[in-house]
Design a protein around this motif. Structure first.
Motif, short mmCIF file in Angstrom:
data_model
loop_
_atom_site.label_atom_id
_atom_site.label_comp_id
_atom_site.label_asym_id
_atom_site.label_seq_id
_atom_site.Cartn_x
_atom_site.Cartn_y
_atom_site.Cartn_z
N LEU A 61 -17.41 -23.70 -23.51
CA LEU A 61 -17.45 -25.25 -24.07
C LEU A 61 -16.05 -25.75 -24.80
O LEU A 61 -15.74 -26.76 -24.79
CB LEU A 61 -18.54 -25.43 -24.90
N VAL A 62 -15.72 -24.51 -25.50
CA VAL A 62 -14.38 -25.07 -26.40
C VAL A 62 -13.18 -25.44 -25.32
O VAL A 62 -12.42 -26.35 -25.83
CB VAL A 62 -14.04 -23.79 -27.27
N TRP A 63 -13.24 -24.74 -24.25
CA TRP A 63 -12.02 -25.05 -23.53
C TRP A 63 -12.38 -26.56 -22.88
O TRP A 63 -11.16 -26.97 -22.44
CB TRP A 63 -11.97 -23.69 -22.32
N GLN A 64 -13.63 -26.44 -22.29
CA GLN A 64 -13.63 -27.95 -21.68
C GLN A 64 -13.62 -28.96 -22.67
O GLN A 64 -12.68 -30.16 -22.38
CB GLN A 64 -15.45 -28.02 -21.49
N LEU A 65 -13.78 -28.98 -24.19
CA LEU A 65 -13.37 -30.06 -25.15
C LEU A 65 -12.03 -29.87 -25.48
O LEU A 65 -11.42 -30.97 -25.39
CB LEU A 65 -13.86 -28.93 -26.52
N ARG A 66 -11.30 -28.93 -25.03
CA ARG A 66 -9.55 -28.98 -25.40
C ARG A 66 -9.17 -29.70 -24.06
O ARG A 66 -8.33 -30.86 -24.29
CB ARG A 66 -8.93 -27.54 -25.21
N ALA A 67 -9.58 -29.58 -23.00
CA ALA A 67 -9.27 -30.31 -21.72
C ALA A 67 -9.70 -31.76 -21.96
O ALA A 67 -8.78 -32.69 -21.62
CB ALA A 67 -10.02 -29.80 -20.44
N ALA A 68 -10.87 -32.14 -22.60
CA ALA A 68 -11.41 -33.49 -22.70
C ALA A 68 -10.32 -34.19 -23.90
O ALA A 68 -9.74 -35.39 -23.71
CB ALA A 68 -12.68 -33.62 -23.18
N LEU A 69 -10.05 -33.42 -25.08
CA LEU A 69 -9.09 -34.12 -26.03
C LEU A 69 -7.80 -34.11 -25.32
O LEU A 69 -7.18 -35.07 -25.69
CB LEU A 69 -8.89 -33.05 -27.16
N ASP A 70 -7.17 -33.19 -24.67
CA ASP A 70 -5.97 -33.38 -23.94
C ASP A 70 -6.01 -34.69 -23.15
O ASP A 70 -4.95 -35.45 -23.09
CB ASP A 70 -5.60 -32.27 -23.00
N ALA A 71 -7.00 -34.90 -22.53
CA ALA A 71 -7.05 -36.12 -21.38
C ALA A 71 -7.25 -37.39 -22.28
O ALA A 71 -6.66 -38.57 -22.11
CB ALA A 71 -8.15 -36.13 -20.43
N VAL A 72 -7.99 -37.40 -23.20
CA VAL A 72 -8.48 -38.61 -23.81
C VAL A 72 -7.51 -39.04 -25.27
O VAL A 72 -7.11 -40.26 -25.25
CB VAL A 72 -9.94 -38.59 -24.66
N ASP A 73 -6.95 -38.17 -25.81
CA ASP A 73 -6.16 -38.32 -26.83
C ASP A 73 -4.92 -37.26 -26.88
O ASP A 73 -4.75 -36.39 -27.81
CB ASP A 73 -7.16 -38.04 -28.30
N PRO A 74 -4.10 -37.50 -26.03
CA PRO A 74 -2.93 -36.63 -25.68
C PRO A 74 -1.74 -37.01 -27.02
O PRO A 74 -1.92 -37.91 -27.58
CB PRO A 74 -2.26 -36.78 -24.47
#
Lengths: 182, 123
Positions: free
Chosen positions: B3-16
């Motif tokens: 889940l932490v890595w999924q979160l990182r991918a989402a943060l990178d996509a939404v708020d780079p």
């Protein structure tokens, strides 16, 4: 190239090594600032101040393997300084969930990304900091995480567990199932 | 994926990390390894004028910042002032001991070019 070598070369003026450090750690610094709900402008100031601090103190970073912790702690300190120093109009989560009307960027975002973002935004500041640090600097020890977030060492594991549980609940509330532990 | 890595991918996509933020971080290390003389500056009380002005003074040097503009008076022998900013190194010729121009609103550092280069702290 390992961090110790990069730090040594950057301190000697090797701009390529400095840029590699920036590429490697700027997402971590950015995430710590944004976890404090700073606007993009204020988070940019925190980021710049953090990297200035590293440039000014690069020869005193004696434990290169702890650079991530050093940067996270400095970024947190700079964020708090900004928040204390004046009335900062932190954005509401809804506003900064859509940072730009950039079609190219928007197409790269999936619905799952947006749901994760919304669930993350519902967490307390400390949870956002802790989970972001784990995501961007998994090498940090519990002691370093504690220092960077402002927790007692003994509270990190329990807080992390609670934060993940809350995140899962939020995601479930948004209709997103997360099966793997994490 | 955890889940932490999924979160990182989402943060990178939404708020780079914005490109300008990365550039500012690169600029912060722009003087590493360079030889220069440090120049002390201290902030002093600004005169009462319209708008917010901040003033710093050092040996033979006075610097005013108001919004994105900077104005300064430098010691004799300084022919040019380069300003290290988040967005680059704008340079200003010294005329009659003074220089000035737009530098943005973030932290800046002055490089006084003469026989030797003297560098102020970030202000």
């Amino acid at each position: 190239m390992d961090t110790a070598t990069l730090l040594t070369r950057a301190a000697q003026g090797d701009q390529s090594s400095w840029r590699t450090l920036v590429d490697r750690y700027s997402p971590l610094v950015w995430r710590v600032a944004r976890a404090h709900r700073l606007s993009t402008t204020d988070a940019a100031d925190v980021s710049q101040s953090t990297w200035i601090a590293l440039a000014d103190n690069i020869s005193t970073v004696h434990s290169p393997d702890r650079l991530a912790g050093w940067l996270a702690t400095t970024a947190r300190r700079e964020s708090l300084k900004l928040l204390r120093g004046r009335e900062v109009a932190t954005d509401t989560w809804g506003e900064w969930a859509d940072p730009a009307d950039d079609p190219e960027q928007t197409t790269l975002r999936t619905e799952r990304d947006d749901l994760l973002w919304r669930a993350f935004g519902a967490l307390r500041v400390r949870c956002r900091q802790l989970l972001a640090l784990q995501a961007y600097a998994p090498e940090l020890s519990y002691a370093e995480l504690a220092a960077a977030v402002g927790l007692a060492n003994s509270a990190v594991a329990k807080t992390r567990g609670r934060c993940l549980a809350t995140l899962r609940r939020e995601l479930a509330g948004l209709g997103l199932r997360v099966e793997e532990a994490g | 994926m955890s889940l932490v890595w999924q979160l990182r991918a989402a943060l990178d996509a939404v708020d780079p990390v914005p490109e300008g933020v990365r550039d500012a971080a690169v600029m912060a290390g722009g003087l590493l390894g360079c030889a220069w003389d440090p120049l002390e500056l201290a902030e002093v009380r600004a005169p009462l004028v319209r708008g917010e002005v901040r003033v710093w003074e050092g040996p033979g040097l006075t610097v005013h910042r108001r919004g994105p503009e900077i104005v300064g008076w430098v010691p004799g022998g300084v022919s040019r002032v380069d300003v290290q900013t988040a967005g680059g190194h704008p340079g200003f010729a010294v005329l009659d001991g003074a220089f000035g121009g737009p530098v943005g609103t973030g932290p800046v550092r002055l490089l006084l070019r003469g026989a030797r280069t003297a560098v102020t702290p970030w202000i």
